[in-house]
Design a protein around this motif. Structure first.
Motif, PDB file in Angstrom:
ATOM      1  N   ALA A 127      42.554  -7.261  -8.966  1.00  0.00           N
ATOM      2  CA  ALA A 127      41.722  -7.887  -9.992  1.00  0.00           C
ATOM      3  C   ALA A 127      41.275  -6.903 -11.063  1.00  0.00           C
ATOM      4  CB  ALA A 127      40.505  -8.545  -9.342  1.00  0.00           C
ATOM      5  N   ARG A 128      41.139  -5.634 -10.704  1.00  0.00           N
ATOM      6  CA  ARG A 128      40.695  -4.632 -11.673  1.00  0.00           C
ATOM      7  C   ARG A 128      41.708  -4.429 -12.796  1.00  0.00           C
ATOM      8  NH1 ARG A 128      35.325  -3.276 -11.867  1.00  0.00           N
ATOM      9  NH2 ARG A 128      34.482  -3.387  -9.754  1.00  0.00           N
ATOM     10  N   LEU A 131      42.720  -6.693 -14.596  1.00  0.00           N
ATOM     11  CA  LEU A 131      42.224  -7.517 -15.687  1.00  0.00           C
ATOM     12  C   LEU A 131      41.275  -6.718 -16.574  1.00  0.00           C
ATOM     13  CD1 LEU A 131      41.534 -10.856 -13.768  1.00  0.00           C
ATOM     14  CD2 LEU A 131      43.527 -10.258 -15.155  1.00  0.00           C
ATOM     15  N   ASP A 132      40.521  -5.808 -15.975  1.00  0.00           N
ATOM     16  CA  ASP A 132      39.643  -4.953 -16.767  1.00  0.00           C
ATOM     17  C   ASP A 132      40.459  -4.064 -17.699  1.00  0.00           C
ATOM     18  OD1 ASP A 132      37.530  -6.052 -15.443  1.00  0.00           O
ATOM     19  OD2 ASP A 132      37.178  -4.353 -14.109  1.00  0.00           O
ATOM     20  N   ARG A 168      36.257 -11.494 -12.715  1.00  0.00           N
ATOM     21  CA  ARG A 168      37.720 -11.519 -12.652  1.00  0.00           C
ATOM     22  C   ARG A 168      38.251 -12.685 -11.832  1.00  0.00           C
ATOM     23  NH1 ARG A 168      35.265  -7.167 -11.154  1.00  0.00           N
ATOM     24  NH2 ARG A 168      35.049  -5.495 -12.696  1.00  0.00           N
ATOM     25  N   SER A 192      32.124 -12.399  -9.470  1.00  0.00           N
ATOM     26  CA  SER A 192      33.110 -11.521 -10.080  1.00  0.00           C
ATOM     27  C   SER A 192      33.582 -12.118 -11.401  1.00  0.00           C
ATOM     28  CB  SER A 192      34.320 -11.330  -9.152  1.00  0.00           C
ATOM     29  OG  SER A 192      35.376 -10.695  -9.856  1.00  0.00           O
ATOM     30  N   ASP A 200      36.348 -10.003  -5.716  1.00  0.00           N
ATOM     31  CA  ASP A 200      37.590  -9.626  -6.395  1.00  0.00           C
ATOM     32  C   ASP A 200      38.763  -9.741  -5.431  1.00  0.00           C
ATOM     33  OD1 ASP A 200      36.350  -9.076  -8.750  1.00  0.00           O
ATOM     34  OD2 ASP A 200      36.323  -6.908  -8.500  1.00  0.00           O
TER      35      ASP A 200
END
Length: 361
Positions: A129-130, A132-133, A19, A17, A125
């Motif tokens: 964590a998404r 961070l995207d 992230r 990942s 993840d």
């Protein structure tokens, strides 16, 4: 590709990942990488996991080149009976390699048919964590070479969008069916994403301030601290057996945190008039004040005589009648109620002033 006798081999793909901090490796991936006889490969010396594996004396062989060449080399080793481990690039740049291996194994020779292709995640993840995207995309949009429109926006120019997205979310909840899988729930997920974008957008703009910058991590830390402090019945030893107790504690803690001297402090006057009036009435009641409230028409039944549905319908009809009367008189009902709410605020302030001066009556 050179052909060898058909034997069973394995290719283990280990994705990571992007992230998750480098150096973290799942137990299954660690077992694959350190397994006896495993041939571990990577496509670049810059792979972030390599320095950590080097500390553990794991031998890494680099295979650099075009996708087809790398795929052929991995298949050749696996066909010879080897256990081959491929450390995938966290950026996903070697995704074509995965596709090439799959195509060869599903339509290849008898030798390749004996090769097992496994996927063993090197890291997973964590929840959230998404986000961070989202931060990375927002950084790209606001950075040089990004989007000209996004680069021009300010906190003030985005206000209308923040309000619009909030209202659209409310509409989606009220008009759809957010608790049942389907269009309503899908729409809610999308609208919440739009609201979240506004938070990320404002946080990214704030990070650019030359004197007092803050970013989305500071925003998140602030709300985490606030939630912990205002829930002592969860994170400390304060008792709160009912929702009313929780709300009372919340208001007391909030007043202490803000150092407020008036119950009307922190009530935004530019919110919709109905919610403004309700908030002011609630604050005054919690403060034990007896404020002036216009009497209801005598034709209305007492609330105790109505069911919840009847009460809501009665109030709704009354409000609609008021709006109709306002239209006949040429009065803006929102402005009229806002003016009444401001009068209420002034009355509360006057009562507070009288209390502080020791006056009665």
């Amino acid at each position: 590709m050179d052909k060898v006798s058909a034997v069973t081999g394995r290719i283990i793909l280990v994705p990571f990942s992007p992230r998750v901090a480098p150096g973290l490796l799942s137990a299954a991936a660690w077992k694959a990488v350190t397994g006896a006889g495993a041939r571990v490969h990577a496509g670049s010396a810059e792979h972030p996991i390599l320095e950590y594996l080097d500390d553990q004396d794991v031998e890494i062989e680099l295979i650099e080149g075009e996708t087809a060449e790398v795929a052929d080399e991995l298949l050749k080793e696996a066909a010879a009976g080897e256990t081959v481990v491929w450390l995938a690039d966290p950026s996903g740049e070697d995704q074509p390699l995965v596709l090439a291996l799959g195509e060869r194994l599903t339509g290849g020779s008898a030798d390749e048919a004996e090769i097992e292709l496994e996927l063993t995640p090197g890291s997973y993840d964590v929840p959230g964590a998404r986000l961070l995207d989202l931060v990375a995309v927002m950084d790209r949009l606001r950075s040089p070479g990004g989007c000209p429109w996004d680069a021009q926006q300010t906190h003030r120019s985005l206000v209308k969008f923040l309000l619009e997205e909030a209202y659209e979310t409310v509409e989606t909840i009220e008009d759809g069916d957010p608790d049942t899988p389907g269009e309503g729930r899908d729409a809610l997920r999308e609208e919440l994403g739009d609201v979240l974008l506004q938070v990320a957008f404002h946080s990214r703009i704030a990070r650019e301030h030359p004197e007092d910058p803050f970013d989305i991590d500071d925003v998140a830390q602030g709300i985490v601290t606030k939630l912990i402090n205002r829930h002592p019945h969860v994170f400390a030893d304060v008792a709160a057996g009912t929702a009313a107790d929780v709300e009372a504690n919340w208001e007391q803690i909030k007043a202490a945190e803000k150092g407020r001297t008036s119950v009307v402090e922190g009530v935004p006057l530019n919110q919709p008039a109905l919610s403004l009036a309700e908030k002011l009435l609630k604050r005054s009641k919690n403060a034990g004040m007896d404020v002036t409230i216009p009497l209801l028409p005598q034709t209305l039944r007492a609330p105790a005589d109505n069911s919840d549905a009847d009460a809501q319908a009665q109030v709704g009809a009354l409000l609609m009648a008021v709006v109709g009367l306002a239209r006949e008189l040429g009065v803006d009902p929102e402005a009229a109620l806002r003016a009444e709410a401001r009068r209420l605020r002034d009355e509360i302030l006057n009562q507070e002033a009288s209390r502080s001066s020791g006056k009665c009556g």
